[in-house]
Design a protein around this motif. Structure first.
Motif, PDB file in Angstrom:
ATOM      1  N   ALA A  75       0.821  -1.200   0.000  1.00 35.22           N
ATOM      2  CA  ALA A  75       0.000   0.000   0.000  1.00 35.22           C
ATOM      3  C   ALA A  75       0.861   1.258   0.000  1.00 35.22           C
ATOM      4  O   ALA A  75       0.511   2.279   0.554  1.00 35.22           O
ATOM      5  CB  ALA A  75      -0.910   0.001   1.223  1.00 35.22           C
ATOM      6  N   ALA A  76       2.039   1.175  -0.652  1.00 36.11           N
ATOM      7  CA  ALA A  76       2.942   2.316  -0.710  1.00 36.11           C
ATOM      8  C   ALA A  76       2.256   3.481  -1.419  1.00 36.11           C
ATOM      9  O   ALA A  76       1.416   3.284  -2.291  1.00 36.11           O
ATOM     10  CB  ALA A  76       4.216   1.925  -1.464  1.00 36.11           C
ATOM     11  N   PRO A  77       2.607   4.705  -1.062  1.00 31.69           N
ATOM     12  CA  PRO A  77       1.968   5.857  -1.691  1.00 31.69           C
ATOM     13  C   PRO A  77       2.263   5.913  -3.184  1.00 31.69           C
ATOM     14  O   PRO A  77       3.238   5.371  -3.655  1.00 31.69           O
ATOM     15  CB  PRO A  77       2.606   7.046  -0.957  1.00 31.69           C
ATOM     16  N   ALA A  78       1.390   6.569  -3.911  1.00 31.17           N
ATOM     17  CA  ALA A  78       1.553   6.676  -5.360  1.00 31.17           C
ATOM     18  C   ALA A  78       2.857   7.384  -5.699  1.00 31.17           C
ATOM     19  O   ALA A  78       3.335   8.254  -4.967  1.00 31.17           O
ATOM     20  CB  ALA A  78       0.378   7.455  -5.949  1.00 31.17           C
ATOM     21  N   ILE A  79       3.443   6.988  -6.828  1.00 27.65           N
ATOM     22  CA  ILE A  79       4.679   7.620  -7.267  1.00 27.65           C
ATOM     23  C   ILE A  79       4.365   9.039  -7.752  1.00 27.65           C
ATOM     24  O   ILE A  79       3.521   9.241  -8.615  1.00 27.65           O
ATOM     25  CB  ILE A  79       5.309   6.802  -8.398  1.00 27.65           C
TER      26      ILE A  79
ATOM     27  N   ILE B 234      16.047  -7.800  -9.564  1.00 19.47           N
ATOM     28  CA  ILE B 234      16.372  -6.549 -10.242  1.00 19.47           C
ATOM     29  C   ILE B 234      17.398  -5.796  -9.388  1.00 19.47           C
ATOM     30  O   ILE B 234      17.138  -5.479  -8.222  1.00 19.47           O
ATOM     31  CB  ILE B 234      15.126  -5.678 -10.457  1.00 19.47           C
ATOM     32  N   LEU B 235      18.544  -5.526  -9.998  1.00 14.86           N
ATOM     33  CA  LEU B 235      19.635  -4.824  -9.313  1.00 14.86           C
ATOM     34  C   LEU B 235      20.108  -3.661 -10.172  1.00 14.86           C
ATOM     35  O   LEU B 235      19.895  -3.638 -11.384  1.00 14.86           O
ATOM     36  CB  LEU B 235      20.827  -5.760  -9.065  1.00 14.86           C
ATOM     37  N   GLY B 236      20.779  -2.717  -9.526  1.00 12.04           N
ATOM     38  CA  GLY B 236      21.444  -1.637 -10.239  1.00 12.04           C
ATOM     39  C   GLY B 236      22.898  -1.590  -9.817  1.00 12.04           C
ATOM     40  O   GLY B 236      23.333  -2.360  -8.957  1.00 12.04           O
ATOM     41  N   PRO B 237      23.673  -0.690 -10.385  1.00 18.93           N
ATOM     42  CA  PRO B 237      25.058  -0.533  -9.942  1.00 18.93           C
ATOM     43  C   PRO B 237      25.102  -0.021  -8.499  1.00 18.93           C
ATOM     44  O   PRO B 237      24.140   0.572  -8.014  1.00 18.93           O
ATOM     45  CB  PRO B 237      25.625   0.522 -10.906  1.00 18.93           C
ATOM     46  N   ALA B 238      26.209  -0.241  -7.836  1.00 23.16           N
ATOM     47  CA  ALA B 238      26.374   0.295  -6.485  1.00 23.16           C
ATOM     48  C   ALA B 238      26.365   1.824  -6.522  1.00 23.16           C
ATOM     49  O   ALA B 238      26.773   2.438  -7.505  1.00 23.16           O
ATOM     50  CB  ALA B 238      27.691  -0.188  -5.886  1.00 23.16           C
ATOM     51  N   GLY B 239      25.874   2.412  -5.441  1.00 23.30           N
ATOM     52  CA  GLY B 239      25.932   3.862  -5.312  1.00 23.30           C
ATOM     53  C   GLY B 239      24.761   4.625  -5.891  1.00 23.30           C
ATOM     54  O   GLY B 239      24.846   5.840  -6.113  1.00 23.30           O
ATOM     55  N   MET B 240      23.635   3.963  -6.115  1.00 22.56           N
ATOM     56  CA  MET B 240      22.460   4.649  -6.650  1.00 22.56           C
ATOM     57  C   MET B 240      21.859   5.592  -5.611  1.00 22.56           C
ATOM     58  O   MET B 240      21.849   5.273  -4.419  1.00 22.56           O
ATOM     59  CB  MET B 240      21.415   3.632  -7.103  1.00 22.56           C
ATOM     60  N   PRO B 241      21.337   6.741  -6.024  1.00 24.99           N
ATOM     61  CA  PRO B 241      20.706   7.683  -5.080  1.00 24.99           C
ATOM     62  C   PRO B 241      19.487   7.056  -4.416  1.00 24.99           C
ATOM     63  O   PRO B 241      18.744   6.297  -5.045  1.00 24.99           O
ATOM     64  CB  PRO B 241      20.297   8.855  -5.962  1.00 24.99           C
ATOM     65  N   GLN B 242      19.254   7.402  -3.161  1.00 29.48           N
ATOM     66  CA  GLN B 242      18.150   6.795  -2.419  1.00 29.48           C
ATOM     67  C   GLN B 242      16.796   7.124  -3.038  1.00 29.48           C
ATOM     68  O   GLN B 242      15.896   6.288  -3.047  1.00 29.48           O
ATOM     69  CB  GLN B 242      18.178   7.254  -0.956  1.00 29.48           C
ATOM     70  N   ASN B 243      16.632   8.332  -3.564  1.00 30.55           N
ATOM     71  CA  ASN B 243      15.326   8.684  -4.134  1.00 30.55           C
ATOM     72  C   ASN B 243      15.018   7.849  -5.379  1.00 30.55           C
ATOM     73  O   ASN B 243      13.861   7.506  -5.643  1.00 30.55           O
ATOM     74  CB  ASN B 243      15.256  10.177  -4.467  1.00 30.55           C
TER      75      ASN B 243
ATOM     76  N   LEU C 185      12.027   3.153  -7.769  1.00 33.06           N
ATOM     77  CA  LEU C 185      11.998   1.823  -8.385  1.00 33.06           C
ATOM     78  C   LEU C 185      11.381   0.789  -7.444  1.00 33.06           C
ATOM     79  O   LEU C 185      10.682  -0.132  -7.890  1.00 33.06           O
ATOM     80  CB  LEU C 185      13.418   1.404  -8.778  1.00 33.06           C
ATOM     81  N   ASP C 186      11.622   0.942  -6.156  1.00 38.39           N
ATOM     82  CA  ASP C 186      11.042   0.041  -5.161  1.00 38.39           C
ATOM     83  C   ASP C 186       9.512   0.129  -5.196  1.00 38.39           C
ATOM     84  O   ASP C 186       8.807  -0.887  -5.262  1.00 38.39           O
ATOM     85  CB  ASP C 186      11.581   0.415  -3.779  1.00 38.39           C
ATOM     86  N   GLN C 187       8.982   1.335  -5.167  1.00 37.70           N
ATOM     87  CA  GLN C 187       7.531   1.520  -5.195  1.00 37.70           C
ATOM     88  C   GLN C 187       6.923   0.964  -6.484  1.00 37.70           C
ATOM     89  O   GLN C 187       5.893   0.273  -6.461  1.00 37.70           O
ATOM     90  CB  GLN C 187       7.188   3.007  -5.076  1.00 37.70           C
ATOM     91  N   ALA C 188       7.583   1.259  -7.617  1.00 33.71           N
ATOM     92  CA  ALA C 188       7.079   0.761  -8.903  1.00 33.71           C
ATOM     93  C   ALA C 188       7.119  -0.763  -8.948  1.00 33.71           C
ATOM     94  O   ALA C 188       6.189  -1.400  -9.468  1.00 33.71           O
ATOM     95  CB  ALA C 188       7.914   1.349 -10.035  1.00 33.71           C
ATOM     96  N   SER C 189       8.165  -1.355  -8.391  1.00 35.95           N
ATOM     97  CA  SER C 189       8.305  -2.812  -8.393  1.00 35.95           C
ATOM     98  C   SER C 189       7.237  -3.471  -7.525  1.00 35.95           C
ATOM     99  O   SER C 189       6.669  -4.505  -7.896  1.00 35.95           O
ATOM    100  CB  SER C 189       9.704  -3.205  -7.896  1.00 35.95           C
TER     101      SER C 189
ATOM    102  N   ASP D 106       5.684  -9.492  -2.353  1.00 32.07           N
ATOM    103  CA  ASP D 106       6.012  -8.486  -1.334  1.00 32.07           C
ATOM    104  C   ASP D 106       7.500  -8.154  -1.350  1.00 32.07           C
ATOM    105  O   ASP D 106       8.170  -8.116  -0.333  1.00 32.07           O
ATOM    106  CB  ASP D 106       5.545  -8.929   0.055  1.00 32.07           C
ATOM    107  N   THR D 107       7.980  -7.853  -2.528  1.00 28.09           N
ATOM    108  CA  THR D 107       9.387  -7.532  -2.719  1.00 28.09           C
ATOM    109  C   THR D 107       9.774  -6.226  -2.028  1.00 28.09           C
ATOM    110  O   THR D 107       8.978  -5.291  -1.932  1.00 28.09           O
ATOM    111  CB  THR D 107       9.700  -7.400  -4.220  1.00 28.09           C
ATOM    112  N   THR D 108      11.029  -6.180  -1.546  1.00 26.98           N
ATOM    113  CA  THR D 108      11.648  -4.946  -1.052  1.00 26.98           C
ATOM    114  C   THR D 108      13.143  -5.046  -1.335  1.00 26.98           C
ATOM    115  O   THR D 108      13.678  -6.146  -1.503  1.00 26.98           O
ATOM    116  CB  THR D 108      11.471  -4.746   0.465  1.00 26.98           C
ATOM    117  N   PRO D 109      13.858  -3.927  -1.365  1.00 25.41           N
ATOM    118  CA  PRO D 109      15.308  -3.982  -1.527  1.00 25.41           C
ATOM    119  C   PRO D 109      15.987  -4.781  -0.412  1.00 25.41           C
ATOM    120  O   PRO D 109      16.962  -5.507  -0.655  1.00 25.41           O
ATOM    121  CB  PRO D 109      15.725  -2.510  -1.488  1.00 25.41           C
ATOM    122  N   GLU D 110      15.463  -4.653   0.806  1.00 27.26           N
ATOM    123  CA  GLU D 110      16.077  -5.356   1.945  1.00 27.26           C
ATOM    124  C   GLU D 110      15.942  -6.869   1.799  1.00 27.26           C
ATOM    125  O   GLU D 110      16.894  -7.615   2.060  1.00 27.26           O
ATOM    126  CB  GLU D 110      15.428  -4.894   3.249  1.00 27.26           C
ATOM    127  N   ARG D 111      14.768  -7.351   1.412  1.00 23.06           N
ATOM    128  CA  ARG D 111      14.585  -8.792   1.222  1.00 23.06           C
ATOM    129  C   ARG D 111      15.431  -9.310   0.057  1.00 23.06           C
ATOM    130  O   ARG D 111      15.941 -10.417   0.096  1.00 23.06           O
ATOM    131  CB  ARG D 111      13.099  -9.108   0.999  1.00 23.06           C
TER     132      ARG D 111
END
Length: 324
Positions: free
Chosen positions: A15-19, A254-263, A268-272, A295-300
């Motif tokens: 139920a994350a807020p809309a992008i 789904i991964l990106g390079p190291a050092g991506m900005p948190q925003n 991408l987390d919300q969209a995923s 129920d994907t998250t970056p942490e999991r």
């Protein structure tokens, strides 16, 4: 590794807020999703589906770029070296982020430090199959092989492949089983030689083996996951067949390079999450014998990679797999 490492907890996160595009410029151009294998395979299918879903969620085109070679390392290394701005992403698999880092003599990247975890799409469990002339259960097959050490063989898609390691994992799980490994250049030749009776068994995905199983050309003895597949609920799991804790699969992360900005990570987390919560996503994956991770998250995703590395490292070392 139990599915709970991917699925546990927090369905409320869906139920994350809309992008809100107005709060950030990202994404303002096409995003490239690198699939580190040729087109047409399970990783490519999952990647293209997810690219379409991200396109819908972000309002910006996500294209798939197939960069095969070196068991997925070429494409993975390209993403590792890309600018960490969120416009180059990777579909990571068991080869790229669970096997290669231990199997390669000189790994081209660190699977943890060199990437930013974003999302988990699915796992794609293997099946264990034999020539139809062999006993119809895993227990009977293992007993037969143990009574005849060195007589039978199993095929794989090559040394260090998930299919090879599935066999080594089975040998380890049943307390030692003297069966000869025969590497092929891909899974299809192993299937054909199993049908012909030249080898006893192998591992593969449902997509290529289920029609042959139903036609009586080979016999699937077990599904290598904790729960039965929705497309073939009559086939028991390896655990039900008596092999304690046995799960074996490739995966799509789904991964990106190291050092991506948190925003950007958050966007991408919300969209995923929204993409994976879509019932059409779940149905598509299940219809392809994959197990979705809604129920994907970056942490999991980060924890899943660490758990898979821990699981496969001793099996790879015990099998003396070293890829130059």
């Amino acid at each position: 590794m139990k599915r709970r490492h991917l699925l546990a907890g927090g369905l409320g996160a869906l139920a994350a807020p809309a992008i809100v595009r107005a709060d950030a410029k990202y994404p303002d151009r096409t995003i490239r999703l690198v699939v580190p294998f040729p087109a047409g395979g399970a990783t490519d299918v999952a990647g293209r589906m997810f690219a379409d879903k991200l396109t819908q969620q972000l309002g910006q085109t996500v294209i798939v770029d197939n960069k095969g070679g070196a068991s997925g390392s070429i494409g993975s290394n390209e993403v590792r070296n890309a600018k960490p701005d969120g416009y180059t992403l990777l579909v990571a698999t068991s080869s790229t982020h669970a096997i290669n880092p231990t199997a390669f003599v000189h790994p081209p990247y660190d699977p943890i430090k060199d990437f930013t975890p974003i999302a988990s799409v699915c796992v794609n469990p293997l099946v264990f199959y034999t020539n139809p002339s062999f006993p119809p259960s895993v227990k009977e097959f293992v007993e037969l092989v143990k009574k005849n050490p060195g007589k039978y063989s199993y095929g794989s898609a090559g040394i260090g492949s998930i299919i090879h390691l599935a066999g080594e994992y089975l040998k380890r799980s049943v307390g030692g089983m003297d069966i000869v490994h025969v590497p092929y250049k891909g899974g299809a030749p192993a299937i054909q030689d199993t049908i012909a009776g030249n080898i006893a068994c192998s591992f593969e995905t449902f997509s290529t083996t289920l029609p042959l199983h139903r036609a009586g050309k080979l016999r699937i003895l077990a599904f290598c996951h904790s729960k039965r597949a929705t497309i073939a609920p009559e086939i028991p799991t390896m655990i039900e067949a008596g092999v304690k804790g046995y799960e074996c699969y490739t995966f799509a992360l789904i991964l990106g390079p190291a050092g991506m900005p948190q925003n950007v990570i958050d966007m991408l987390d919300q969209a995923s999450r929204r993409a994976m919560a879509d019932p059409t996503t779940i149905k598509f994956l299940e219809d392809n014998a994959a197990v979705p991770t809604p129920d994907t998250t970056p942490e999991r995703t980060a924890k899943f990679i660490k758990d898979e590395l821990t699981k496969w490292a001793p099996i790879i070392r015990d099998a003396n797999v070293r890829i130059a």
